[in-house]
Enzyme design. Structure first.
Site, PDB file in Angstrom:
ATOM      1  N   GLU A   1      77.545   1.779 111.777  1.00 28.42           N
ATOM      2  CA  GLU A   1      77.377   3.228 111.765  1.00 28.42           C
ATOM      3  C   GLU A   1      76.759   3.725 110.463  1.00 28.42           C
ATOM      4  O   GLU A   1      76.795   3.043 109.442  1.00 28.42           O
ATOM      5  CB  GLU A   1      78.730   3.912 111.981  1.00 28.42           C
TER       6      GLU A   1
ATOM      7  N   CYS B   1      74.715   7.886 104.386  1.00 27.48           N
ATOM      8  CA  CYS B   1      75.664   6.859 103.983  1.00 27.48           C
ATOM      9  C   CYS B   1      75.432   5.658 104.901  1.00 27.48           C
ATOM     10  O   CYS B   1      75.606   5.766 106.114  1.00 27.48           O
ATOM     11  CB  CYS B   1      77.072   7.427 104.145  1.00 27.48           C
TER      12      CYS B   1
ATOM     13  N   CYS C   1      84.309  -5.795 107.554  1.00 20.45           N
ATOM     14  CA  CYS C   1      84.539  -5.905 106.107  1.00 20.45           C
ATOM     15  C   CYS C   1      85.738  -6.812 105.875  1.00 20.45           C
ATOM     16  O   CYS C   1      86.723  -6.737 106.605  1.00 20.45           O
ATOM     17  CB  CYS C   1      84.813  -4.514 105.527  1.00 20.45           C
TER      18      CYS C   1
ATOM     19  N   CYS D   1      91.304  -3.221 102.702  1.00 21.36           N
ATOM     20  CA  CYS D   1      92.024  -2.122 102.062  1.00 21.36           C
ATOM     21  C   CYS D   1      92.947  -1.502 103.114  1.00 21.36           C
ATOM     22  O   CYS D   1      92.526  -1.263 104.245  1.00 21.36           O
ATOM     23  CB  CYS D   1      91.053  -1.082 101.516  1.00 21.36           C
TER      24      CYS D   1
ATOM     25  N   CYS E   1      92.032   1.807 105.061  1.00 25.30           N
ATOM     26  CA  CYS E   1      90.648   1.915 105.562  1.00 25.30           C
ATOM     27  C   CYS E   1      90.535   1.331 106.957  1.00 25.30           C
ATOM     28  O   CYS E   1      90.996   0.223 107.224  1.00 25.30           O
ATOM     29  CB  CYS E   1      89.703   1.193 104.608  1.00 25.30           C
TER      30      CYS E   1
ATOM     31  N   LEU F   1      88.637   2.906  93.092  1.00 27.20           N
ATOM     32  CA  LEU F   1      89.809   2.481  92.323  1.00 27.20           C
ATOM     33  C   LEU F   1      91.088   2.774  93.110  1.00 27.20           C
ATOM     34  O   LEU F   1      91.872   1.880  93.403  1.00 27.20           O
ATOM     35  CB  LEU F   1      89.826   3.177  90.958  1.00 27.20           C
TER      36      LEU F   1
ATOM     37  N   CYS G   1      84.989   5.920 106.999  1.00 24.17           N
ATOM     38  CA  CYS G   1      84.517   4.545 107.083  1.00 24.17           C
ATOM     39  C   CYS G   1      85.077   3.780 108.291  1.00 24.17           C
ATOM     40  O   CYS G   1      86.265   3.589 108.422  1.00 24.17           O
ATOM     41  CB  CYS G   1      84.930   3.831 105.798  1.00 24.17           C
TER      42      CYS G   1
HETATM   43  N1  SAH Z   1      83.469  -1.351 100.203  1.00 26.79           N
HETATM   44  C1  SAH Z   1      82.904  -0.301  99.426  1.00 26.79           C
HETATM   45  C2  SAH Z   1      82.105   0.719 100.221  1.00 26.79           C
HETATM   46  C3  SAH Z   1      82.609   1.140 101.557  1.00 26.79           C
HETATM   47  S1  SAH Z   1      84.052   2.152 101.622  1.00 26.79           S
HETATM   48  C4  SAH Z   1      83.985   0.363  98.607  1.00 26.79           C
HETATM   49  O1  SAH Z   1      85.139  -0.020  98.722  1.00 26.79           O
HETATM   50  O2  SAH Z   1      83.667   1.234  97.798  1.00 26.79           O
HETATM   51  C5  SAH Z   1      83.538   3.697 100.950  1.00 26.79           C
HETATM   52  C6  SAH Z   1      84.655   4.524 100.343  1.00 26.79           C
HETATM   53  O3  SAH Z   1      85.434   5.162 101.383  1.00 26.79           O
HETATM   54  C7  SAH Z   1      85.632   3.707  99.520  1.00 26.79           C
HETATM   55  O4  SAH Z   1      85.964   4.428  98.360  1.00 26.79           O
HETATM   56  C8  SAH Z   1      86.814   3.616 100.476  1.00 26.79           C
HETATM   57  O5  SAH Z   1      87.988   3.301  99.794  1.00 26.79           O
HETATM   58  C9  SAH Z   1      86.809   4.984 101.097  1.00 26.79           C
HETATM   59  N2  SAH Z   1      87.569   5.146 102.345  1.00 26.79           N
HETATM   60  C10 SAH Z   1      87.856   4.232 103.282  1.00 26.79           C
HETATM   61  N3  SAH Z   1      88.562   4.768 104.295  1.00 26.79           N
HETATM   62  C11 SAH Z   1      88.715   6.076 103.989  1.00 26.79           C
HETATM   63  C12 SAH Z   1      89.350   7.172 104.636  1.00 26.79           C
HETATM   64  N4  SAH Z   1      89.965   7.019 105.810  1.00 26.79           N
HETATM   65  N5  SAH Z   1      89.321   8.374 104.028  1.00 26.79           N
HETATM   66  C13 SAH Z   1      88.661   8.544 102.839  1.00 26.79           C
HETATM   67  N6  SAH Z   1      88.047   7.555 102.187  1.00 26.79           N
HETATM   68  C14 SAH Z   1      88.079   6.332 102.745  1.00 26.79           C
END
Ligand code: SAH
Length: 341
Positions: free
Chosen positions: A90, A103, A110, A114, A117, A213, A331
């Protein structure tokens, strides 16, 4: 299988032409057709003689990834793409007063897992090739009939876990004869793959770096982001300092606001302490709640209080304007739905 023509940097294409006994400036002509005129049919490259066009067609395809589905509200459009091997990814387009940003996804799935996520629920299936990232831009520009002004690599995937293809992608879109998006309009977001941050700092790219972070100490970050067990906050801070020194570019620290998890005043003070005196700014991200995961978004008041504490501690800070929470734009949410259905 033929290589996709959108996978080639201009330099690689020059080398290709040299390898078939042609002049390297043909690469520039091809780039002008693809990226300036948006002509994807090699037969129509009229300033390139037929014989070379035939060779090009033998060696390359110009197939573009398909838009499978599009969801939109006023300011946000979310695209689901079907790749040539049937996988889904996406991309999200956002309207700002300064232009339109996209984006892009960097991987199919992935591996970073996390906890908050949606993409982290689904394992990585494969890397995206550079052309599959370039084509997210091309397909959307074609659909919208306009050019995008900035690119954030913050969709599905961990870009530094697909390092070579991502660098290639950046070179292609940053090329003034390619999509011509200025480095300062390109942001790469990473969960903190430390060795790759060191590698990135050695490249002469002026892109923006954002670090996810999301926690102010190791115990908390260990729980939220498994990557912290490999590269902890101390390792990450060192890499950020090195990056700042090598590039003189300000780094963004992303911090997603999770209710009662990482949003206390103590967390804010701890965070401020980590980055005291460094050329960074903190971007507070209201969490986009998903159906599958137990995390909740911090209240507006708590986000504002966190912001205040950071400001009072002399940390530059912004609160991300919210986009697309009602169209599953967080994401991995749209791809997740496609897989569940
Ligand atoms: N892997 C990379 C880029 C993809 S995630 C990274 O970790 O930066 C992009 C951003 O969206 C990251 O900061 C991630 O932690 C955040 N993210 C993931 N799920 C989310 C959600 N449900 N709400 C808000 N931010 C989210």
């Amino acid at each position: 299988m033929k290589e996709n023509l959108f996978n080639k940097t201009r330099e690689e294409l020059e080398n290709y032409f040299i390898s078939i006994g042609e002049k390297k400036f043909k690469a520039l002509q091809v780039y002008e057709w693809l990226y300036e005129k948006r002509e994807f049919n090699i037969d129509n490259f009229s300033n390139i003689k037929k014989e070379i066009r035939e060779q090009l067609k033998k060696d390359f395809s110009t197939d573009i990834i398909n838009i499978e589905k599009k969801q939109e509200d006023n300011l946000t459009k979310k695209y689901l793409f079907k790749l040539l091997d049937g996988e889904f990814i996406e991309a999200v387009v956002m309207e700002h007063d300064y232009g339109t940003s996209i984006c892009v996804s960097s991987e199919v799935g992935c591996n970073m897992a996390c906890k908050f996520c949606e993409s982290g629920r689904q394992k990585k299936i494969r890397n995206l090739e550079a052309y599959e990232i370039v084509e997210q831009i091309l397909a959307i520009e074609q659909d919208l009939q306009k050019r995008l002004s900035s690119v954030v690599i913050m969709g599905i995937g961990e870009p530094l876990d697909n390092y070579e293809n991502i660098i290639k992608f950046i070179k292609i879109i940053n090329d003034p004869k390619g999509i011509a998006i200025g480095a300062r309009h390109i942001t790469l977001s990473t969960c903190g793959l430390v060795p790759k941050i060191y590698e990135l700092s050695k490249l002469p790219l002026q892109i923006n770096l954002a670090i996810s972070l999301h926690a102010s100490n190791n115990a908390l970050r260990d729980k939220l982001m498994p990557v912290n067990k490999v590269y902890n906050i101390d390792n990450l801070l060192q890499a950020i300092k090195d990056y700042l020194q090598a590039t003189s570019r300000r780094v963004t620290i992303e911090y997603v606001m999770l209710d009662n998890v990482n949003d206390s005043k103590a967390n804010a003070l701890e965070l401020a302490n980590l980055f005291k005196g460094m050329n960074i700014y903190v971007n507070l991200i209201p969490y986009n709640e998903t159906n599958h995961l137990e995390f909740k978004r911090s209240s507006k008041n708590k986000i504002l209080a966190f912001y205040d504490t950071l400001k009072k501690s002399n940390i530059n800070c912004t609160i991300r304007r919210e986009f697309g929470s009602n169209i599953d734009a967080a994401c991995g949410q749209l791809r997740g739905k496609q897989k569940d259905s």
